[in-house]
Design a protein around this motif. Structure first.
Motif, PDB file in Angstrom:
ATOM      1  N   LYS A 277    -118.075 -68.512 -66.612  1.00 41.83           N
ATOM      2  CA  LYS A 277    -117.636 -68.346 -65.284  1.00 41.83           C
ATOM      3  C   LYS A 277    -118.555 -68.836 -64.227  1.00 41.83           C
ATOM      4  O   LYS A 277    -117.848 -68.836 -62.966  1.00 41.83           O
ATOM      5  CB  LYS A 277    -116.803 -66.868 -65.211  1.00 41.83           C
ATOM      6  CG  LYS A 277    -115.689 -66.700 -66.011  1.00 41.83           C
ATOM      7  CD  LYS A 277    -115.087 -65.407 -65.742  1.00 41.83           C
ATOM      8  CE  LYS A 277    -115.983 -64.253 -65.543  1.00 41.83           C
ATOM      9  NZ  LYS A 277    -115.421 -63.089 -65.265  1.00 41.83           N
ATOM     10  N   HIS A 278    -119.608 -68.578 -64.461  1.00 40.84           N
ATOM     11  CA  HIS A 278    -120.833 -68.858 -63.436  1.00 40.84           C
ATOM     12  C   HIS A 278    -121.727 -69.855 -63.517  1.00 40.84           C
ATOM     13  O   HIS A 278    -122.480 -70.096 -62.707  1.00 40.84           O
ATOM     14  CB  HIS A 278    -121.752 -67.240 -63.499  1.00 40.84           C
ATOM     15  CG  HIS A 278    -120.924 -66.132 -63.256  1.00 40.84           C
ATOM     16  ND1 HIS A 278    -120.393 -65.732 -62.099  1.00 40.84           N
ATOM     17  CD2 HIS A 278    -120.561 -65.160 -64.178  1.00 40.84           C
ATOM     18  CE1 HIS A 278    -119.910 -64.515 -62.365  1.00 40.84           C
ATOM     19  NE2 HIS A 278    -120.007 -64.299 -63.555  1.00 40.84           N
ATOM     20  N   HIS A 280    -121.067 -72.885 -62.299  1.00 42.86           N
ATOM     21  CA  HIS A 280    -120.946 -73.530 -61.089  1.00 42.86           C
ATOM     22  C   HIS A 280    -122.271 -73.223 -60.147  1.00 42.86           C
ATOM     23  O   HIS A 280    -122.607 -74.138 -59.512  1.00 42.86           O
ATOM     24  CB  HIS A 280    -119.577 -73.513 -60.454  1.00 42.86           C
ATOM     25  CG  HIS A 280    -119.432 -71.831 -59.696  1.00 42.86           C
ATOM     26  ND1 HIS A 280    -119.078 -70.967 -60.727  1.00 42.86           N
ATOM     27  CD2 HIS A 280    -119.674 -71.534 -58.610  1.00 42.86           C
ATOM     28  CE1 HIS A 280    -118.861 -69.942 -60.091  1.00 42.86           C
ATOM     29  NE2 HIS A 280    -119.482 -70.199 -58.666  1.00 42.86           N
ATOM     30  N   LEU A 281    -122.690 -71.915 -60.296  1.00 41.21           N
ATOM     31  CA  LEU A 281    -123.977 -71.586 -59.573  1.00 41.21           C
ATOM     32  C   LEU A 281    -125.189 -72.468 -60.025  1.00 41.21           C
ATOM     33  O   LEU A 281    -126.122 -72.308 -59.503  1.00 41.21           O
ATOM     34  CB  LEU A 281    -124.059 -70.014 -59.638  1.00 41.21           C
ATOM     35  CG  LEU A 281    -122.802 -69.355 -59.256  1.00 41.21           C
ATOM     36  CD1 LEU A 281    -123.272 -67.664 -59.571  1.00 41.21           C
ATOM     37  CD2 LEU A 281    -122.655 -69.343 -57.579  1.00 41.21           C
ATOM     38  N   GLU A 311    -123.068 -59.094 -67.035  1.00 42.00           N
ATOM     39  CA  GLU A 311    -122.731 -60.187 -65.892  1.00 42.00           C
ATOM     40  C   GLU A 311    -123.773 -59.887 -64.643  1.00 42.00           C
ATOM     41  O   GLU A 311    -124.410 -61.153 -64.047  1.00 42.00           O
ATOM     42  CB  GLU A 311    -121.449 -59.924 -65.284  1.00 42.00           C
ATOM     43  CG  GLU A 311    -120.891 -61.037 -64.439  1.00 42.00           C
ATOM     44  CD  GLU A 311    -119.400 -60.712 -64.025  1.00 42.00           C
ATOM     45  OE1 GLU A 311    -118.665 -61.937 -63.942  1.00 42.00           O
ATOM     46  OE2 GLU A 311    -118.818 -59.655 -64.080  1.00 42.00           O
ATOM     47  N   ILE A 315    -126.257 -62.797 -63.166  1.00 39.91           N
ATOM     48  CA  ILE A 315    -126.199 -63.327 -61.577  1.00 39.91           C
ATOM     49  C   ILE A 315    -127.682 -63.099 -60.907  1.00 39.91           C
ATOM     50  O   ILE A 315    -128.077 -63.896 -60.259  1.00 39.91           O
ATOM     51  CB  ILE A 315    -125.283 -62.478 -60.965  1.00 39.91           C
ATOM     52  CG1 ILE A 315    -123.902 -62.978 -61.681  1.00 39.91           C
ATOM     53  CG2 ILE A 315    -125.297 -62.651 -59.480  1.00 39.91           C
ATOM     54  CD1 ILE A 315    -122.840 -62.200 -61.006  1.00 39.91           C
ATOM     55  N   LEU A 331    -128.159 -65.363 -53.865  1.00 37.25           N
ATOM     56  CA  LEU A 331    -127.281 -64.401 -54.252  1.00 37.25           C
ATOM     57  C   LEU A 331    -127.395 -62.834 -53.511  1.00 37.25           C
ATOM     58  O   LEU A 331    -128.757 -62.658 -53.513  1.00 37.25           O
ATOM     59  CB  LEU A 331    -127.098 -64.476 -55.713  1.00 37.25           C
ATOM     60  CG  LEU A 331    -126.279 -65.596 -56.314  1.00 37.25           C
ATOM     61  CD1 LEU A 331    -126.528 -65.640 -57.648  1.00 37.25           C
ATOM     62  CD2 LEU A 331    -125.017 -66.011 -55.822  1.00 37.25           C
TER      63      LEU A 331
END
Length: 331
Positions: A277-278, A280-281, A311, A315, A331
Motif C-alpha cells: 500500500k505504501h 508509491h512512497l 505499518e 513508514i 513523513l
C-alpha cells in the motif's frame, strides 16, 4: 576438448600444481556447460579443499581471496581478486527485458561449443549501465553463480598506475589472464578507464590507455565473460560501445518491481500490514535504498521486542531514508 584428452592432460600434469589445477578447471567447466551443476560443484569443492590443504607441503597454499586457478601472468594478481559470491538469483529483481537478455546469454554459454562449430561468435563482452544501487554489481555476482564460473573483480585503483605509462601494460595483464582463465571478469567504474578521448581535460597518456583498451577488447577471446559497469555512460568514449556484444541497462525500479522487491525482502519476516500500500512512497528510489528501508523496518520489532513488523515501522524507515536522501524529512 574430448574428455579422453583432458584426462590424459590431467594425469600428465600430476605433480605440477598450477597445470593440474588448470586442467581440473577445464573438466569442471565442461560439466557446468552440460548443466551437471551438482557434479561440478562437488568437483570444485574437492579441488578447493585440496588446494587449501596443500599448505602441508613445501609450497604454501595461496590465500583464498586470490583464486590461483592459473598462474597470473606478470604479477597480474596485483590487479585481479577472486570474489566468492554470497547471493543467488532469489536475491535480485530484474525487469522482464533483462531477464530475457540474461536467460539468452546463459543458454548461449551452455551451447557455446555447438555455436562455435557452426562458425558463429558467442556473446562474451557485456556492458552494464545505470545509476548507483540498481543491481549492476549484484547481477554480475548472480550471473557468475548461474554460469558456474569463478568471479574475478578488477582492482581499478591499483590498475590505474600513478606512473601513467604503466596503466596500458596493467590492462594488458588482466586481459591476458581472462584469455587463459574461464571466468566472469568484472570491471566496475569502467568510465575511469574508458573516458571519452574528446574530453579536453584528459591527459594525452590517458587517451593512449583508451586506445590500448579498445584494441584489447577487440582481440579478447575468452571462454567466460567480461563485464564492465558504469554509472556514467555519457562519459564513455564513443568507440567503446560497439566493442561490446551486449549492453544491459539497469534503471530504478517501477512500482511493480518495487512491490515485488519489498515482498521478497519481507517474505521471511512476520508483517501485520499490507506493505504494498505504501510502495508509491518509494517511487524513484534505487534497489539499494529500498533494501535499506526494508532492513531497518525488519530490525524495529527486534529492537522493541515485538513479534511483527508494523505499518509504523515501515513508514518510519521510509522517512529515515528520505531524510538521508534529501536532507529533510518527508513523513
Amino acid at each position: 576438448m574430448a574428455r579422453g584428452e583432458l584426462m590424459k592432460k590431467l594425469l600428465a600434469s600430476y605433480g605440477r600444481e598450477d597445470d593440474f589445477r588448470a586442467v581440473a578447471e577445464q573438466i569442471i567447466l565442461e560439466e557446468e556447460q552440460k548443466n551437471n551443476r551438482v557434479l561440478a560443484r562437488s568437483l570444485r569443492k574437492t579441488l578447493d579443499h585440496a588446494t587449501a590443504t596443500s599448505g602441508n607441503t613445501s609450497k604454501p597454499a595461496q590465500p583464498k581471496s586470490l583464486g590461483a586457478l592459473i598462474t597470473f601472468p606478470d604479477a597480474g594478481s596485483d590487479f585481479v581478486e577472486r570474489v566468492e559470491p554470497t547471493h543467488t538469483k532469489s536475491d535480485i529483481t530484474l525487469s522482464h527485458a533483462n531477464i530475457r537478455v540474461f536467460t539468452g546469454l546463459i543458454q548461449e554459454f551452455r551451447r557455446s561449443d555447438e555455436i562455435r562449430r557452426n562458425g558463429l561468435p558467442v556473446r562474451s563482452k557485456l556492458l552494464f549501465c545505470g545509476p548507483p544501487g540498481c543491481g549492476k554489481t549484484l547481477c554480475a555476482e548472480v550471473f557468475a553463480v548461474e554460469l558456474g564460473l569463478p568471479l574475478f573483480v578488477v582492482k581499478l585503483d591499483q590498475l590505474i598506475s600513478s606512473y601513467l605509462g604503466e596503466t596500458a601494460g596493467n590492462v594488458r595483464k588482466i586481459f591476458e589472464f581472462a584469455r587463459k582463465q574461464p571466468c566472469v571478469l568484472f570491471l566496475d567504474e569502467f568510465d575511469a578507464l574508458a573516458r571519452s578521448r574528446d574530453d579536453s581535460a584528459e591527459h594525452n597518456e590517458l587517451r593512449r590507455v583508451v586506445n590500448s583498451l579498445l584494441l584489447f577488447i577487440d582481440r579478447m577471446q575468452t571462454r567466460g565473460f567480461m563485464i564492465a559497469a558504469t554509472n556514467l555512460d555519457s562519459s564513455l568514449d564513443a568507440a567503446i560501445w560497439r566493442r561490446f556484444d551486449e549492453v544491459v541497462w539497469f534503471d530504478r525500479p517501477d512500482l511493480s518491481l518495487i512491490a515485488k522487491f519489498v515482498s521478497s525482502k519481507f517474505c521471511n519476516s512476520p508483517v501485520d500490514f499490507e506493505a504494498t500500500k505504501h510502495i508509491h512512497l518509494l517511487e524513484g528510489y534505487s534497489y539499494a535504498e529500498i533494501e535499506r528501508v526494508c532492513i531497518q523496518a525488519i530490525k524495529s520489532p527486534i529492537i522493541k521486542r515485538r513479534k511483527k513488523i508494523t505499518e509504523q515501522d515501515f513508514i518510519a524507515a521510509i522517512g529515515d531514508e528520505t531524510r538521508r536522501r534529501t536532507g529533510r524529512a518527508r513523513l
